[in-house]
Design a protein around this motif. Structure first.
Motif, mmCIF file in Angstrom:
data_model
loop_
_atom_site.group_PDB
_atom_site.id
_atom_site.type_symbol
_atom_site.label_atom_id
_atom_site.label_comp_id
_atom_site.label_asym_id
_atom_site.label_seq_id
_atom_site.Cartn_x
_atom_site.Cartn_y
_atom_site.Cartn_z
ATOM 1 N N ASP A 1 -22.541 10.432 67.874
ATOM 2 C CA ASP A 1 -21.621 10.567 68.725
ATOM 3 C C ASP A 1 -21.439 12.462 69.086
ATOM 4 O OD1 ASP A 1 -20.276 8.432 68.593
ATOM 5 O OD2 ASP A 1 -19.145 8.542 67.192
ATOM 6 N N GLU A 2 -21.530 12.762 67.642
ATOM 7 C CA GLU A 2 -22.425 14.730 67.186
ATOM 8 C C GLU A 2 -23.293 14.793 67.843
ATOM 9 O OE1 GLU A 2 -18.964 16.417 66.041
ATOM 10 O OE2 GLU A 2 -18.074 14.155 65.430
ATOM 11 N N GLY A 3 -24.134 14.406 68.333
ATOM 12 C CA GLY A 3 -25.388 14.673 69.317
ATOM 13 C C GLY A 3 -26.060 15.438 68.227
ATOM 14 N N ARG A 4 -26.313 14.112 67.270
ATOM 15 C CA ARG A 4 -27.703 13.857 66.322
ATOM 16 C C ARG A 4 -27.603 15.614 65.734
ATOM 17 N NH1 ARG A 4 -32.802 10.407 68.797
ATOM 18 N NH2 ARG A 4 -31.047 9.598 70.015
ATOM 19 N N GLN A 5 -26.197 16.683 65.632
ATOM 20 C CA GLN A 5 -26.507 17.993 64.998
ATOM 21 C C GLN A 5 -26.934 17.503 63.530
ATOM 22 O OE1 GLN A 5 -22.932 20.206 65.010
ATOM 23 N NE2 GLN A 5 -22.331 18.864 66.553
ATOM 24 N N ILE A 6 -26.503 17.162 62.724
ATOM 25 C CA ILE A 6 -27.596 16.652 61.269
ATOM 26 C C ILE A 6 -28.865 15.765 61.250
ATOM 27 C CG2 ILE A 6 -26.989 15.885 59.429
ATOM 28 C CD1 ILE A 6 -23.826 15.565 59.701
ATOM 29 N N PRO A 7 -29.701 16.876 61.001
ATOM 30 C CA PRO A 7 -31.088 15.743 60.681
ATOM 31 C C PRO A 7 -31.591 14.877 60.346
ATOM 32 C CG PRO A 7 -31.373 18.983 59.670
ATOM 33 C CD PRO A 7 -29.907 18.634 60.223
ATOM 34 N N PRO A 8 -32.317 13.940 60.651
ATOM 35 C CA PRO A 8 -32.425 12.512 60.312
ATOM 36 C C PRO A 8 -32.277 12.664 58.110
ATOM 37 C CG PRO A 8 -33.875 12.401 62.218
ATOM 38 C CD PRO A 8 -32.641 13.768 61.751
ATOM 39 N N ALA A 9 -33.294 13.383 57.878
ATOM 40 C CA ALA A 9 -33.393 13.484 56.892
ATOM 41 C C ALA A 9 -32.699 14.370 55.802
ATOM 42 C CB ALA A 9 -35.036 14.770 56.357
ATOM 43 N N GLU A 10 -32.053 15.571 56.934
ATOM 44 C CA GLU A 10 -30.410 15.201 55.403
ATOM 45 C C GLU A 10 -29.357 14.306 55.422
ATOM 46 O OE1 GLU A 10 -28.310 18.835 56.317
ATOM 47 O OE2 GLU A 10 -26.323 18.179 55.278
ATOM 48 N N LEU A 11 -29.615 13.665 56.425
ATOM 49 C CA LEU A 11 -28.235 12.372 56.555
ATOM 50 C C LEU A 11 -28.914 11.059 55.051
ATOM 51 C CD1 LEU A 11 -26.256 12.094 58.415
ATOM 52 C CD2 LEU A 11 -27.665 11.107 59.896
ATOM 53 N N ARG A 12 -30.457 11.030 55.396
ATOM 54 C CA ARG A 12 -30.987 10.411 54.491
ATOM 55 C C ARG A 12 -30.248 10.915 53.250
ATOM 56 N NH1 ARG A 12 -36.448 11.242 53.741
ATOM 57 N NH2 ARG A 12 -35.531 13.327 52.775
ATOM 58 N N ASP A 13 -30.341 12.212 52.538
ATOM 59 C CA ASP A 13 -30.949 12.555 51.080
ATOM 60 C C ASP A 13 -28.821 12.181 51.213
ATOM 61 O OD1 ASP A 13 -33.054 13.127 51.211
ATOM 62 O OD2 ASP A 13 -32.768 14.630 51.257
ATOM 63 N N TRP A 14 -28.423 12.509 52.401
ATOM 64 C CA TRP A 14 -26.204 12.909 51.681
ATOM 65 C C TRP A 14 -26.765 10.901 51.653
ATOM 66 C CZ3 TRP A 14 -22.937 9.993 54.547
ATOM 67 C CH2 TRP A 14 -21.650 10.789 53.894
ATOM 68 N N LEU A 15 -26.932 10.188 52.040
ATOM 69 C CA LEU A 15 -26.717 8.789 52.109
ATOM 70 C C LEU A 15 -27.274 7.673 50.398
ATOM 71 C CD1 LEU A 15 -27.456 7.259 55.765
ATOM 72 C CD2 LEU A 15 -25.068 7.230 54.462
ATOM 73 N N VAL A 16 -28.147 8.588 50.312
ATOM 74 C CA VAL A 16 -28.490 7.948 49.000
ATOM 75 C C VAL A 16 -28.195 8.129 48.056
ATOM 76 C CG1 VAL A 16 -31.334 8.189 47.362
ATOM 77 C CG2 VAL A 16 -31.091 8.148 49.475
ATOM 78 N N ASP A 17 -27.494 10.429 47.655
ATOM 79 C CA ASP A 17 -26.815 10.276 47.264
ATOM 80 C C ASP A 17 -25.188 9.916 46.937
ATOM 81 O OD1 ASP A 17 -28.389 12.376 46.254
ATOM 82 O OD2 ASP A 17 -27.534 13.824 47.234
ATOM 83 N N GLU A 18 -24.798 9.352 48.375
ATOM 84 C CA GLU A 18 -23.836 8.856 48.467
ATOM 85 C C GLU A 18 -23.823 7.648 47.760
ATOM 86 O OE1 GLU A 18 -20.826 10.011 49.106
ATOM 87 O OE2 GLU A 18 -20.644 11.781 50.105
ATOM 88 N N PHE A 19 -24.773 6.961 47.819
ATOM 89 C CA PHE A 19 -24.943 5.720 47.637
ATOM 90 C C PHE A 19 -24.620 5.356 45.767
ATOM 91 C CE2 PHE A 19 -28.174 2.395 45.352
ATOM 92 C CZ PHE A 19 -27.251 1.243 46.070
ATOM 93 N N VAL A 20 -25.518 6.426 45.549
ATOM 94 C CA VAL A 20 -25.256 7.009 43.872
ATOM 95 C C VAL A 20 -23.780 7.018 43.526
ATOM 96 C CG1 VAL A 20 -26.061 8.500 41.618
ATOM 97 C CG2 VAL A 20 -27.197 7.799 43.969
ATOM 98 N N ALA A 21 -23.324 7.892 43.911
ATOM 99 C CA ALA A 21 -21.609 8.343 43.833
ATOM 100 C C ALA A 21 -20.742 6.836 43.571
ATOM 101 C CB ALA A 21 -21.596 9.097 44.800
ATOM 102 N N MET A 22 -21.215 6.324 44.853
ATOM 103 C CA MET A 22 -19.985 5.333 44.892
ATOM 104 C C MET A 22 -20.689 3.794 44.164
ATOM 105 S SD MET A 22 -20.148 4.775 48.991
ATOM 106 C CE MET A 22 -18.665 3.762 49.400
ATOM 107 N N THR A 23 -21.701 4.071 43.457
ATOM 108 C CA THR A 23 -22.128 3.221 42.369
ATOM 109 C C THR A 23 -21.439 3.301 41.194
ATOM 110 O OG1 THR A 23 -24.061 2.235 43.883
ATOM 111 C CG2 THR A 23 -23.955 1.484 41.241
ATOM 112 N N ALA A 24 -21.756 4.734 40.897
ATOM 113 C CA ALA A 24 -21.271 5.129 39.610
ATOM 114 C C ALA A 24 -19.417 5.532 39.406
ATOM 115 C CB ALA A 24 -21.692 6.742 39.342
ATOM 116 N N THR A 25 -19.170 5.925 40.336
ATOM 117 C CA THR A 25 -17.644 5.088 40.851
ATOM 118 C C THR A 25 -17.156 3.962 40.438
ATOM 119 O OG1 THR A 25 -17.616 7.286 42.045
ATOM 120 C CG2 THR A 25 -15.961 6.016 42.027
#
Lengths: 247, 247
Positions: free
Chosen positions: B184-208
């Motif tokens: 939707d936002e015209g792919r502004q965020i580089p896919p590699a950043e998005l991947r790292d963000w999602l990996v981090d969110e996985f860890v944080a959500m699991t820890a929570t």
């Protein structure tokens, strides 16, 4: 809207004796929609007919058909619009409390809505219903956009960059997934626990995103300041930080 | 599947000269589906006709109509099934690396799929398309169920309780929301950043979630052990723990 509906020439005398009443148009419309919403709570929308609505509301079939000349589809869209308005109302934040307390209060309102609408909520979010169209999707999207706007306002944000928008949209999708999962698994998890879990996930997800985006880091700092050093958010983050050493 | 399609009696001679070839039935079917998928990437599915597929594939219209006698709807479902299989293939985990590295590799596969299918992916997940039916929703749900199973297996879980199931379903919905937001936002965020963000969110959500559920706590302990004390997961959690004091 003070117009009163015409006498129903086709209503059988028995129905009239058993309580059929003339109602103002708007009031009758609202009554029929609320009856439909109650039916959608226990059955998928495609299995609810105008006849069912007539029967459950004590109105005559021709009367119901006159209000919803577009048939089941029109009834469904009207019901959805009414539910969307009701849900949006519940997004209004109570003014008191810390940010996590305020968020918890909004989530309480959301889960009482989900519990009330049950199957209708599931059918709606899951899609693929025969009564789903571009128009119904637009109504659901509008609710999501309102949720996004309200959450950003709650975070004190005027103009959100793509990363902060991504974070908030993601958290809203977690709330939806949680609601669907909760219904699917027979409401095993108490709603209050679910609310606390979602508040905590909001804090953790925001804190994680803060490491990737300065705007999110600023918003987080503001929320932590409002929460205070002994608040829910600070305690959660401290607990997360202690996890690797705990093992 | 070695059957070869009959000569196409209606194919104009010009078409024959310009490269119309007889293909084995299965191969032709796959060709038409892959042409359709390419068209769905730039236009919503309801705007792609069998004629468009014929034109883009260089096959005659009657030939395309013979393969998809059920019309556009049949073509769309076949294309969706093919895309679903392809996506499911990409869920397979590379055997090497730490858990967060493995998860990152799966997400890379996922985002390359999203980038490739673009509009088709969006239309599918957003719903409300005129070609969306209970059958297409079932295909999408099956992909989600596979993602849930694979993620749980990745976490070393045999039988997930409702809280762990909720966590994984929630994170999968974050991945979907991120993909939609990204498009939707015209792919502004580089896919590699998005991947790292999602990996981090996985860890944080699991820890929570670990603070709300013993099974999740056990799974997290196992992942942290595999990651090691200087691993991505441990560093992230330490960073989150330091946030309240940082202010």
């Amino acid at each position: 809207m003070n117009e009163t509906e015409p006498a129903d020439p086709t209503a059988p005398a028995a129905k009239k004796r058993s309580g059929y009443r003339r109602l103002p148009v708007q009031q009758r419309r609202e009554q029929l929609i609320s009856v439909a919403l109650a039916l959608f709570a226990s059955r998928p929308p495609e299995e609810v007919s105008l006849d069912d609505v007539a029967e459950a509301s004590g109105a005559s079939r021709p009367l119901v058909y006159r209000y919803f000349a577009g048939g089941k589809q029109q009834l469904y869209e009207a019901a959805l619009r009414s539910a969307a308005e009701e849900l949006t109302e519940r997004f209004r934040l109570s003014v008191q409390g810390t940010p996590t307390e305020q968020l918890g209060a909004v989530l309480d309102g959301y889960f009482s809505f989900v519990a009330e609408h049950d199957a209708g909520y599931g059918a709606l979010l899951r899609g693929g219903s025969v009564v789903e169209t571009k128009r119904t999707t637009a109504i659901v999207d509008e609710v999501r956009r309102t949720a996004l706007r309200r959450t950003l306002r709650y975070m004190g944000v005027r103009e959100a960059g793509p990363r902060l928008t991504l974070l908030v949209r993601s958290w809203i999708s977690v709330v939806e997934a949680a609601a669907l999962s909760w219904l699917d698994e027979g409401r095993q998890i108490p709603p209050a626990e679910l609310r606390d879990w979602l508040v905590d996930e909001f804090v953790a997800m925001t804190a994680t995103a803060a490491g990737h985006d300065p705007q999110t880091a600023e918003v987080l700092a503001g929320l932590l300041a409002l929460e205070g050093p002994g608040g829910r958010a600070a305690l959660l983050l401290a607990r997360l930080g202690a996890l690797p050493a705990d093992r």
